[in-house]
Design a protein around this motif. Structure first.
Motif, PDB file in Angstrom:
ATOM      1  N   ARG A 178      21.711 -25.970  -2.321  1.00  0.00           N
ATOM      2  CA  ARG A 178      22.801 -26.569  -3.099  1.00  0.00           C
ATOM      3  C   ARG A 178      23.013 -25.860  -4.435  1.00  0.00           C
ATOM      4  O   ARG A 178      24.112 -25.902  -4.994  1.00  0.00           O
ATOM      5  CB  ARG A 178      22.510 -28.050  -3.340  1.00  0.00           C
ATOM      6  CG  ARG A 178      21.223 -28.329  -4.117  1.00  0.00           C
ATOM      7  CD  ARG A 178      21.045 -29.816  -4.398  1.00  0.00           C
ATOM      8  NE  ARG A 178      19.740 -30.091  -4.994  1.00  0.00           N
ATOM      9  CZ  ARG A 178      18.669 -30.431  -4.313  1.00  0.00           C
ATOM     10  NH1 ARG A 178      18.753 -30.537  -2.984  1.00  0.00           N
ATOM     11  NH2 ARG A 178      17.519 -30.689  -4.908  1.00  0.00           N
ATOM     12  N   ASP A 183      28.494 -27.873  -4.338  1.00  0.00           N
ATOM     13  CA  ASP A 183      28.839 -28.974  -3.439  1.00  0.00           C
ATOM     14  C   ASP A 183      30.308 -28.988  -3.039  1.00  0.00           C
ATOM     15  O   ASP A 183      30.728 -29.838  -2.264  1.00  0.00           O
ATOM     16  CB  ASP A 183      28.502 -30.315  -4.110  1.00  0.00           C
ATOM     17  CG  ASP A 183      26.996 -30.514  -4.255  1.00  0.00           C
ATOM     18  OD1 ASP A 183      26.280 -29.934  -3.441  1.00  0.00           O
ATOM     19  OD2 ASP A 183      26.576 -31.237  -5.165  1.00  0.00           O
ATOM     20  N   ARG A 186      33.462 -30.050   0.205  1.00  0.00           N
ATOM     21  CA  ARG A 186      32.540 -30.812   1.043  1.00  0.00           C
ATOM     22  C   ARG A 186      32.852 -30.513   2.505  1.00  0.00           C
ATOM     23  O   ARG A 186      33.601 -31.211   3.171  1.00  0.00           O
ATOM     24  CB  ARG A 186      32.692 -32.311   0.776  1.00  0.00           C
ATOM     25  CG  ARG A 186      32.307 -32.718  -0.633  1.00  0.00           C
ATOM     26  CD  ARG A 186      30.825 -32.525  -0.886  1.00  0.00           C
ATOM     27  NE  ARG A 186      30.020 -33.279   0.058  1.00  0.00           N
ATOM     28  CZ  ARG A 186      28.707 -33.243   0.115  1.00  0.00           C
ATOM     29  NH1 ARG A 186      28.045 -32.440  -0.696  1.00  0.00           N
ATOM     30  NH2 ARG A 186      28.040 -33.965   0.982  1.00  0.00           N
ATOM     31  N   GLU A 188      31.250 -28.261   6.290  1.00  0.00           N
ATOM     32  CA  GLU A 188      30.046 -28.137   7.102  1.00  0.00           C
ATOM     33  C   GLU A 188      28.956 -27.348   6.381  1.00  0.00           C
ATOM     34  O   GLU A 188      27.771 -27.618   6.555  1.00  0.00           O
ATOM     35  CB  GLU A 188      30.381 -27.474   8.440  1.00  0.00           C
ATOM     36  CG  GLU A 188      31.171 -28.338   9.411  1.00  0.00           C
ATOM     37  CD  GLU A 188      32.650 -28.389   9.081  1.00  0.00           C
ATOM     38  OE1 GLU A 188      33.061 -27.766   8.076  1.00  0.00           O
ATOM     39  OE2 GLU A 188      33.391 -29.062   9.820  1.00  0.00           O
ATOM     40  N   GLU A 191      27.184 -29.694   4.160  1.00  0.00           N
ATOM     41  CA  GLU A 191      26.305 -30.559   4.953  1.00  0.00           C
ATOM     42  C   GLU A 191      25.052 -29.800   5.389  1.00  0.00           C
ATOM     43  O   GLU A 191      23.941 -30.354   5.391  1.00  0.00           O
ATOM     44  CB  GLU A 191      27.059 -31.083   6.170  1.00  0.00           C
ATOM     45  CG  GLU A 191      28.210 -32.018   5.823  1.00  0.00           C
ATOM     46  CD  GLU A 191      28.946 -32.499   7.063  1.00  0.00           C
ATOM     47  OE1 GLU A 191      28.496 -32.180   8.178  1.00  0.00           O
ATOM     48  OE2 GLU A 191      29.962 -33.197   6.908  1.00  0.00           O
ATOM     49  N   GLN A 194      22.764 -29.580   2.454  1.00  0.00           N
ATOM     50  CA  GLN A 194      22.088 -30.856   2.222  1.00  0.00           C
ATOM     51  C   GLN A 194      20.936 -31.054   3.206  1.00  0.00           C
ATOM     52  O   GLN A 194      19.847 -31.518   2.827  1.00  0.00           O
ATOM     53  CB  GLN A 194      23.095 -32.003   2.350  1.00  0.00           C
ATOM     54  CG  GLN A 194      22.526 -33.367   2.005  1.00  0.00           C
ATOM     55  CD  GLN A 194      23.594 -34.455   2.071  1.00  0.00           C
ATOM     56  OE1 GLN A 194      24.743 -34.190   2.421  1.00  0.00           O
ATOM     57  NE2 GLN A 194      23.219 -35.663   1.734  1.00  0.00           N
ATOM     58  N   ALA A 195      21.156 -30.678   4.463  1.00  0.00           N
ATOM     59  CA  ALA A 195      20.110 -30.839   5.472  1.00  0.00           C
ATOM     60  C   ALA A 195      18.926 -29.907   5.189  1.00  0.00           C
ATOM     61  O   ALA A 195      17.762 -30.312   5.274  1.00  0.00           O
ATOM     62  CB  ALA A 195      20.679 -30.566   6.863  1.00  0.00           C
TER      63      ALA A 195
END
Length: 409
Positions: A178, A183, A186, A188, A191, A194-195
């Protein structure tokens, strides 16, 4: 920035370009077909209206008007067949000398025919083809450029994410995806970041917990082990006493190694630098640890490093070669490079692939040892700012290569 032809960026860009080209071609064909049919319909309607005027005028005056002809031999056979029986019809004739739009009608057994040039409409269709071609090329180029820009942004964010993930895999637990891709937007990629960051956070917490447990256990063992060493030394001379003292010494070394690994895991260790001659330093240390080892100095250069940590690395590599390899053990100093080779079975495939790991032995036929020697060596070299690699040279043996940095960390 190195980009491979098969990268995601170029594949997506090529897909966008192909789809844009297909859409442009399909729309151009649709527009051209519709325009051609509209032109022909308008020309037929106009000729039909004119032939109707000609028929009415012929009924009144008996003369062919508006440039029409009576029973002309130039009338296409298809048109003659269509007007038999008092009918009226139009026909588009494509001829080498040009295109013509015909209209004919039968009255009193005679055929009145009228033709007009269609070349002007063909010219209009050709101009439309040129406009559609230029427009299609422009649409494809524009969409390709926009696609490359959009995909490049996505590709860049994915590359940054991959780089941060590799840093985490290499042991940098402070790296987060990140922080490098942000960010926004927003999508894929966010995401995925974040994962990955969630996985890295969980991994860091687990590693910290394991390091804390390891350090706590080692500290708790240190006091009773010290007591065991003292008690073992007080035992009367005997074979069982020698066995007890030997095992206690092994246990003490293991506890000290675990404590050292725990300290190195904190990444708070710093090198205490001093200038030394690497060749001379290696000769003295090798003579005390492995007197039978063959030392050769190809080139001697002064190096600024931490003597204590360098000695720890050298001793661990020599002990590993002596315990798990076969003579002769060869030590070679070449500038800032130090090589230690034995002629045993070599390092295991797991060690060559993944590197040393604690409590995992490092040679293919090892049946003893706790695997901390090479782990400590790698960690100490990292503190020194150098690199330590392991290979199996031909025809046999194990080779550890230490390269010290030009300028110390």
């Amino acid at each position: 920035m190195k980009l491979l032809p098969a990268s995601l960026r170029w594949r997506l860009s090529a897909a966008i370009a192909v789809v844009s080209a297909l859409v442009a071609v399909a729309l151009s064909l649709l527009v051209r077909t519709e325009f051609s049919q509209t032109q022909l319909a308008d020309a037929r309607q106009l000729q039909d209206e004119r032939i109707q005027l000609v028929v009415r005028d012929y009924a009144l005056t008996g003369q062919a008007a508006l440039g029409s002809e009576l029973n002309s031999s130039a009338v296409p056979p298809e048109l003659l067949s269509a007007v038999r029986g008092g009918q009226r019809a139009t026909y588009l004739e494509r001829a080498p000398n040009g295109s013509w739009i015909w209209a004919a009608a039968e009255t009193d057994g005679k055929v009145l025919s009228l033709r007009s040039p269609y070349s002007d409409r063909d010219d209009a269709l050709s101009r439309l083809d040129q406009v559609l071609l230029i427009g299609s090329v422009g649409v494809v180029v524009l969409s390709s450029v926009v696609g490359v820009l959009l995909v490049s942004r996505l590709s860049r964010r994915l590359r940054l994410a991959a780089g941060a993930a590799r840093r985490v895999a290499d042991g940098d637990m402070t790296a987060r995806v990140r922080d490098v891709i942000r960010d926004r937007p927003r999508d894929e990629a966010a995401e995925l970041a974040q994962a990955i960051d969630g996985m890295a956070d969980a991994l860091q917490e687990r590693l910290v917990a394991e390091q804390r447990v390891t350090a706590d256990i080692a500290h708790e063992l240190r006091t009773p082990v010290t007591g065991l060493v003292t008690a073992a030394e007080l035992l009367p001379p005997s074979r069982p006493a020698e066995l007890v003292r030997d095992r206690v010494r092994v246990l003490r070394v293991l506890v000290e190694d675990i404590l050292e690994v725990a300290r190195l895991d904190t990444a708070a260790e710093r090198a205490e630098l001093a200038e030394l001659q690497l060749g001379e330093f290696v000769r003295r240390r090798v003579a005390g640890v492995a007197p039978d080892a063959q030392v050769s100095v190809l080139s001697e250069v002064p190096v600024r490093t931490d003597p204590r940590r360098l000695e720890r690395v050298l001793v661990n590599l020599l002990v590993n070669a002596g315990k798990h390899g076969k003579p002769p053990i060869e030590v070679e100093v070449d500038g800032l490079t130090l090589r230690i080779r034995d002629h045993g079975p070599g390092f295991s495939d797991e060690l060559l692939r993944d590197g040393p790991s604690r409590f995992r032995t490092g040679s293919s036929d090892r049946s003893s040892g706790h695997g901390l020697g090479l782990t400590i060596a790698v960690a100490q070299v990292k503190v020194l700012g150098g690199t330590l690699t392991f290979t199996n040279p031909e025809p046999q043996g194990a080779l550890a290569t230490l390269v010290l940095p030009d300028s110390p960390v």
